[in-house]
Design a protein around this motif. Structure first.
Motif, PDB file in Angstrom:
ATOM      1  N   ASP A 125     -43.277  34.311  72.121  1.00  0.00           N
ATOM      2  CA  ASP A 125     -43.816  33.112  73.212  1.00  0.00           C
ATOM      3  C   ASP A 125     -44.244  31.951  72.628  1.00  0.00           C
ATOM      4  OD1 ASP A 125     -46.100  33.478  72.434  1.00  0.00           O
ATOM      5  OD2 ASP A 125     -46.753  34.465  74.159  1.00  0.00           O
ATOM      6  N   ASN A 126     -44.231  30.948  73.411  1.00  0.00           N
ATOM      7  CA  ASN A 126     -44.460  29.381  72.738  1.00  0.00           C
ATOM      8  C   ASN A 126     -46.019  29.525  72.263  1.00  0.00           C
ATOM      9  OD1 ASN A 126     -45.533  29.535  75.366  1.00  0.00           O
ATOM     10  ND2 ASN A 126     -44.399  27.860  75.993  1.00  0.00           N
ATOM     11  N   LYS A 127     -46.966  30.112  72.753  1.00  0.00           N
ATOM     12  CA  LYS A 127     -48.292  30.250  71.907  1.00  0.00           C
ATOM     13  C   LYS A 127     -48.307  30.956  70.888  1.00  0.00           C
ATOM     14  CE  LYS A 127     -50.791  30.402  76.409  1.00  0.00           C
ATOM     15  NZ  LYS A 127     -51.727  31.130  77.384  1.00  0.00           N
ATOM     16  N   ARG A 128     -47.665  32.161  70.830  1.00  0.00           N
ATOM     17  CA  ARG A 128     -47.479  32.970  69.429  1.00  0.00           C
ATOM     18  C   ARG A 128     -46.763  31.834  68.388  1.00  0.00           C
ATOM     19  NH1 ARG A 128     -48.641  38.308  68.572  1.00  0.00           N
ATOM     20  NH2 ARG A 128     -48.453  38.606  70.721  1.00  0.00           N
ATOM     21  N   ALA A 129     -45.674  31.065  68.764  1.00  0.00           N
ATOM     22  CA  ALA A 129     -44.860  30.583  67.961  1.00  0.00           C
ATOM     23  C   ALA A 129     -45.593  29.510  67.098  1.00  0.00           C
ATOM     24  CB  ALA A 129     -43.842  29.576  68.689  1.00  0.00           C
ATOM     25  N   ALA A 130     -46.708  28.903  67.807  1.00  0.00           N
ATOM     26  CA  ALA A 130     -47.688  28.124  67.198  1.00  0.00           C
ATOM     27  C   ALA A 130     -48.385  28.583  66.003  1.00  0.00           C
ATOM     28  CB  ALA A 130     -48.890  27.161  68.186  1.00  0.00           C
ATOM     29  N   LYS A 131     -48.799  29.983  66.150  1.00  0.00           N
ATOM     30  CA  LYS A 131     -49.401  30.505  65.250  1.00  0.00           C
ATOM     31  C   LYS A 131     -48.358  31.132  64.016  1.00  0.00           C
ATOM     32  CE  LYS A 131     -52.625  32.850  68.574  1.00  0.00           C
ATOM     33  NZ  LYS A 131     -53.243  33.818  69.410  1.00  0.00           N
ATOM     34  N   VAL A 132     -47.209  31.300  64.551  1.00  0.00           N
ATOM     35  CA  VAL A 132     -46.319  31.827  63.385  1.00  0.00           C
ATOM     36  C   VAL A 132     -45.986  30.465  62.648  1.00  0.00           C
ATOM     37  CG1 VAL A 132     -43.852  32.451  63.037  1.00  0.00           C
ATOM     38  CG2 VAL A 132     -45.323  33.551  64.703  1.00  0.00           C
ATOM     39  N   ILE A 133     -45.797  29.389  63.160  1.00  0.00           N
ATOM     40  CA  ILE A 133     -45.580  27.881  62.564  1.00  0.00           C
ATOM     41  C   ILE A 133     -46.852  28.002  61.541  1.00  0.00           C
ATOM     42  CG2 ILE A 133     -45.519  25.514  62.777  1.00  0.00           C
ATOM     43  CD1 ILE A 133     -43.581  26.291  65.272  1.00  0.00           C
ATOM     44  N   SER A 134     -48.126  27.913  62.197  1.00  0.00           N
ATOM     45  CA  SER A 134     -49.244  27.607  61.101  1.00  0.00           C
ATOM     46  C   SER A 134     -49.188  28.519  60.044  1.00  0.00           C
ATOM     47  CB  SER A 134     -50.419  27.646  62.142  1.00  0.00           C
ATOM     48  OG  SER A 134     -51.405  27.796  61.249  1.00  0.00           O
ATOM     49  N   ALA A 135     -48.912  29.767  60.178  1.00  0.00           N
ATOM     50  CA  ALA A 135     -49.084  30.868  59.180  1.00  0.00           C
ATOM     51  C   ALA A 135     -47.891  30.627  58.122  1.00  0.00           C
ATOM     52  CB  ALA A 135     -48.814  32.292  59.832  1.00  0.00           C
ATOM     53  N   LEU A 136     -46.732  30.273  58.776  1.00  0.00           N
ATOM     54  CA  LEU A 136     -45.677  29.867  57.614  1.00  0.00           C
ATOM     55  C   LEU A 136     -45.997  28.450  56.659  1.00  0.00           C
ATOM     56  CD1 LEU A 136     -42.446  30.832  59.725  1.00  0.00           C
ATOM     57  CD2 LEU A 136     -43.258  31.962  57.741  1.00  0.00           C
ATOM     58  N   LYS A 137     -46.568  27.663  57.320  1.00  0.00           N
ATOM     59  CA  LYS A 137     -46.918  26.386  56.585  1.00  0.00           C
ATOM     60  C   LYS A 137     -47.941  26.656  55.642  1.00  0.00           C
ATOM     61  CE  LYS A 137     -46.106  22.765  60.202  1.00  0.00           C
ATOM     62  NZ  LYS A 137     -46.614  22.048  61.250  1.00  0.00           N
ATOM     63  N   ALA A 138     -48.950  27.616  55.970  1.00  0.00           N
ATOM     64  CA  ALA A 138     -49.753  27.998  55.035  1.00  0.00           C
ATOM     65  C   ALA A 138     -49.388  28.812  53.831  1.00  0.00           C
ATOM     66  CB  ALA A 138     -50.890  28.616  55.727  1.00  0.00           C
ATOM     67  N   MET A 139     -48.415  29.596  54.171  1.00  0.00           N
ATOM     68  CA  MET A 139     -47.796  30.481  53.247  1.00  0.00           C
ATOM     69  C   MET A 139     -46.750  29.534  52.386  1.00  0.00           C
ATOM     70  SD  MET A 139     -46.683  33.642  55.608  1.00  0.00           S
ATOM     71  CE  MET A 139     -45.214  34.108  54.770  1.00  0.00           C
ATOM     72  N   ALA A 140     -45.895  28.652  52.948  1.00  0.00           N
ATOM     73  CA  ALA A 140     -45.358  28.037  51.938  1.00  0.00           C
ATOM     74  C   ALA A 140     -46.394  27.053  51.134  1.00  0.00           C
ATOM     75  CB  ALA A 140     -44.425  27.104  52.974  1.00  0.00           C
ATOM     76  N   ALA A 141     -47.261  26.568  51.745  1.00  0.00           N
ATOM     77  CA  ALA A 141     -48.150  25.682  50.819  1.00  0.00           C
ATOM     78  C   ALA A 141     -49.012  26.489  49.563  1.00  0.00           C
ATOM     79  CB  ALA A 141     -49.360  25.036  51.711  1.00  0.00           C
ATOM     80  N   ARG A 142     -49.172  27.654  49.874  1.00  0.00           N
ATOM     81  CA  ARG A 142     -49.694  28.578  48.991  1.00  0.00           C
ATOM     82  C   ARG A 142     -48.679  28.931  47.768  1.00  0.00           C
ATOM     83  NH1 ARG A 142     -52.495  31.359  53.271  1.00  0.00           N
ATOM     84  NH2 ARG A 142     -50.853  32.956  53.240  1.00  0.00           N
ATOM     85  N   LYS A 143     -47.469  29.036  48.163  1.00  0.00           N
ATOM     86  CA  LYS A 143     -46.410  29.321  47.357  1.00  0.00           C
ATOM     87  C   LYS A 143     -46.112  28.021  46.369  1.00  0.00           C
ATOM     88  CE  LYS A 143     -41.499  30.999  46.712  1.00  0.00           C
ATOM     89  NZ  LYS A 143     -40.570  31.776  47.650  1.00  0.00           N
ATOM     90  N   LEU A 144     -46.350  26.852  46.965  1.00  0.00           N
ATOM     91  CA  LEU A 144     -46.206  25.665  46.144  1.00  0.00           C
ATOM     92  C   LEU A 144     -47.185  25.457  45.232  1.00  0.00           C
ATOM     93  CD1 LEU A 144     -44.799  23.151  48.818  1.00  0.00           C
ATOM     94  CD2 LEU A 144     -43.543  24.086  46.954  1.00  0.00           C
ATOM     95  N   ASP A 145     -48.571  25.894  45.587  1.00  0.00           N
ATOM     96  CA  ASP A 145     -49.536  25.714  44.871  1.00  0.00           C
ATOM     97  C   ASP A 145     -49.323  26.608  43.559  1.00  0.00           C
ATOM     98  OD1 ASP A 145     -50.809  24.109  46.223  1.00  0.00           O
ATOM     99  OD2 ASP A 145     -52.144  25.370  47.340  1.00  0.00           O
ATOM    100  N   GLN A 146     -48.584  27.741  43.362  1.00  0.00           N
ATOM    101  CA  GLN A 146     -48.511  28.749  42.626  1.00  0.00           C
ATOM    102  C   GLN A 146     -47.543  28.197  41.367  1.00  0.00           C
ATOM    103  OE1 GLN A 146     -47.422  32.356  44.449  1.00  0.00           O
ATOM    104  NE2 GLN A 146     -49.650  32.925  45.291  1.00  0.00           N
ATOM    105  N   ILE A 147     -46.685  27.380  42.003  1.00  0.00           N
ATOM    106  CA  ILE A 147     -45.732  27.087  41.131  1.00  0.00           C
ATOM    107  C   ILE A 147     -46.241  25.892  40.116  1.00  0.00           C
ATOM    108  CG2 ILE A 147     -43.507  25.740  40.781  1.00  0.00           C
ATOM    109  CD1 ILE A 147     -42.775  26.970  43.537  1.00  0.00           C
TER     110      ILE A 147
END
Length: 147
Positions: A125-147
């Motif tokens: 749903d649209n409320k959970r989508a915001a949480k999913v997007i936030s989580a994915l942004k954080a995961m992608a940022a952590r992955k970039l930090d590891q590189i």
């Protein structure tokens, strides 16, 4: 009584592009295309279409034989569910995180089930989508930090 914003809101640029794809796929000349817009969408230009007009025109194009992957990708948008833009962003962020853009939703759905207790992207749903997007942004940022 005032009309709902869904009835007066203009269509998105992606929806306009979809109409142009349908026009090309159905080999419609400009006059025929505009006649369909006038009859089913009650306007002269795709830029003037409202959401209900867009739906009516797409239904007519589908009856004429137009086949699109748009409804499959957005799961036939429902107001309480994630918007097509949110769905596209989630897929894009997942592709950036995994390094495999547009590899289907199988792995994404497994992650959604494990992390957000939703069995598939189409049930977000649209409320959970915001949480999913936030989580994915954080995961992608952590992955970039590891590189």
């Amino acid at each position: 009584m005032a009309k709902s914003s869904a009835f007066t809101s203009p269509i998105t640029p992606k929806q306009i592009a979809l109409l142009h794809v349908a026009k090309k796929q159905l080999s419609l000349d400009d006059d025929s295309y505009r006649a369909i817009l006038a009859r089913y969408g009650r306007c002269e230009s795709a830029a003037d279409l409202t959401q209900p007009g867009f739906t009516a025109v797409i239904k007519y194009f589908t009856a004429m034989g137009f086949r699109s992957t748009w409804t499959q990708r957005t799961y036939g948008y429902r107001p309480t569910m994630a918007t097509p833009a949110q769905v596209d962003l989630i897929r894009s962020l997942w592709g950036k995180f995994t390094g495999k853009p547009d590899n289907g939703d199988v792995e994404l759905n497994k992650w959604l089930e494990r992390s957000h207790k939703v069995s598939s992207l189409r049930f977000v749903d649209n409320k959970r989508a915001a949480k999913v997007i936030s989580a994915l942004k954080a995961m992608a940022a952590r992955k970039l930090d590891q590189i």
